[in-house]
Design a protein around this motif. Structure first.
Motif, PDB file in Angstrom:
ATOM      1  N   TYR A 179       6.696  58.961  20.135  1.00 47.48           N
ATOM      2  CA  TYR A 179       7.435  59.773  21.097  1.00 47.48           C
ATOM      3  C   TYR A 179       8.178  58.840  22.049  1.00 47.48           C
ATOM      4  CZ  TYR A 179       4.198  63.370  19.455  1.00 47.48           C
ATOM      5  OH  TYR A 179       3.462  64.225  18.662  1.00 47.48           O
ATOM      6  N   LYS A 237      10.269  58.748  25.507  1.00 43.60           N
ATOM      7  CA  LYS A 237      10.420  59.585  26.695  1.00 43.60           C
ATOM      8  C   LYS A 237      11.407  58.943  27.657  1.00 43.60           C
ATOM      9  CE  LYS A 237       5.810  61.608  26.360  1.00 43.60           C
ATOM     10  NZ  LYS A 237       4.543  61.944  27.067  1.00 43.60           N
ATOM     11  N   VAL A 251      12.102  64.186  25.660  1.00 48.96           N
ATOM     12  CA  VAL A 251      11.063  63.710  24.745  1.00 48.96           C
ATOM     13  C   VAL A 251      11.604  63.797  23.328  1.00 48.96           C
ATOM     14  CG1 VAL A 251       8.702  63.988  23.933  1.00 48.96           C
ATOM     15  CG2 VAL A 251       9.274  64.521  26.313  1.00 48.96           C
ATOM     16  N   THR A 278      10.899  63.119  19.462  1.00 50.79           N
ATOM     17  CA  THR A 278       9.831  62.891  18.484  1.00 50.79           C
ATOM     18  C   THR A 278      10.445  62.255  17.249  1.00 50.79           C
ATOM     19  OG1 THR A 278       8.660  64.854  19.283  1.00 50.79           O
ATOM     20  CG2 THR A 278       7.989  63.954  17.149  1.00 50.79           C
TER      21      THR A 278
END
Length: 238
Positions: A157, A159, A201, A203
């Motif tokens: 992930y 961020k 975020v 992924t």
């Protein structure tokens, strides 16, 4: 009375042996769970084992082995619903899987006892307790081994904390930078974090990564206007 006409002392003793065996073995399994303060402790494991034994024993007396097999199939699926109740998801962490598996195994112990396979139930209990105790040091030792990001396939992930004004541009730039580094993005979410900041975020598709490449993306994005913080983290819970 129908009870007096159908009562068989031998069948009654057989049922008592099955239930007592399930109770004792379920207690041994549940005591270890209770000691470690798990969600499903002593009473739950005992009830699961005794309940499974009672259903299987009843089916065995009414319909013989064929009836016992059918009931065991329902016990297996039914315990699956009970185990789902002790599984909790907290953020990216999933807790309670081991407790649910222990309940499933307790039902197997009870089923063995109900099918008059007490010796097999004892052996299974030994394996369950060993799995929850003797394997714990090995699990802890494995968990202490540093994760090799280049060799381990996991979910990553990325961020990015940005201001509201910078959100559209930085969301596109984040995806572009990651894909330029050959890390395709599976999903992008925006989360409000307060103080007029939003967290993007991203992924990544499950893969192995080179930490230096992701760190280079972090350095580049942190230089952009409107970016307050950039970081990445890994999840191996799947």
């Amino acid at each position: 009375m129908q009870f007096l006409a159908t009562f068989q002392s031998a069948d009654f003793v057989d049922t008592v042996v099955s239930l007592v065996s399930a109770f004792v073995l379920g207690t041994l399994i549940g005591a270890e769970r209770q000691y470690r303060q798990r969600t499903a402790g002593l009473r739950t494991n005992v009830l699961v084992a005794v309940g499974a034994a009672a259903f299987v024993d009843l089916a065995m007396h009414l319909s013989g082995p064929d009836g016992g097999v059918r009931v065991i199939a329902y016990v297996v699926s039914g315990i699956g619903f009970l185990g789902a109740g002790v599984i909790m998801k907290q953020g990216m962490d999933v807790r309670g899987l081991n407790t649910a598996a222990t309940l499933w195994a307790s039902a197997a112990v009870g089923s063995c006892a109900g099918a008059d396979m007490v010796a097999q139930a004892v052996v299974l209990t030994v394996f369950i307790i060993a799995g929850n105790t003797l394997l714990r040091p090995l699990v802890n030792a494995i968990n202490r081994i540093p994760l090799d990001e280049k060799a381990s396939e996991a979910t990553y992930y990325f961020k990015l904390a940005v201001t509201t004004e910078a959100l559209p541009a930085m969301r596109d730039r984040l995806v572009e930078k990651l894909e330029a580094a050959n890390y395709p993005v599976a999903d992008v979410n925006v989360v409000e974090t307060g103080d007029d900041l939003l967290e993007i975020v991203a992924t990544l598709v499950a893969t192995a990564v080179d930490p230096n490449e992701l760190n280079a993306v972090v350095v580049d994005l942190q230089r952009q206007p409107g970016v307050r913080h950039a970081t990445w983290e890994v999840s191996t819970t799947d």
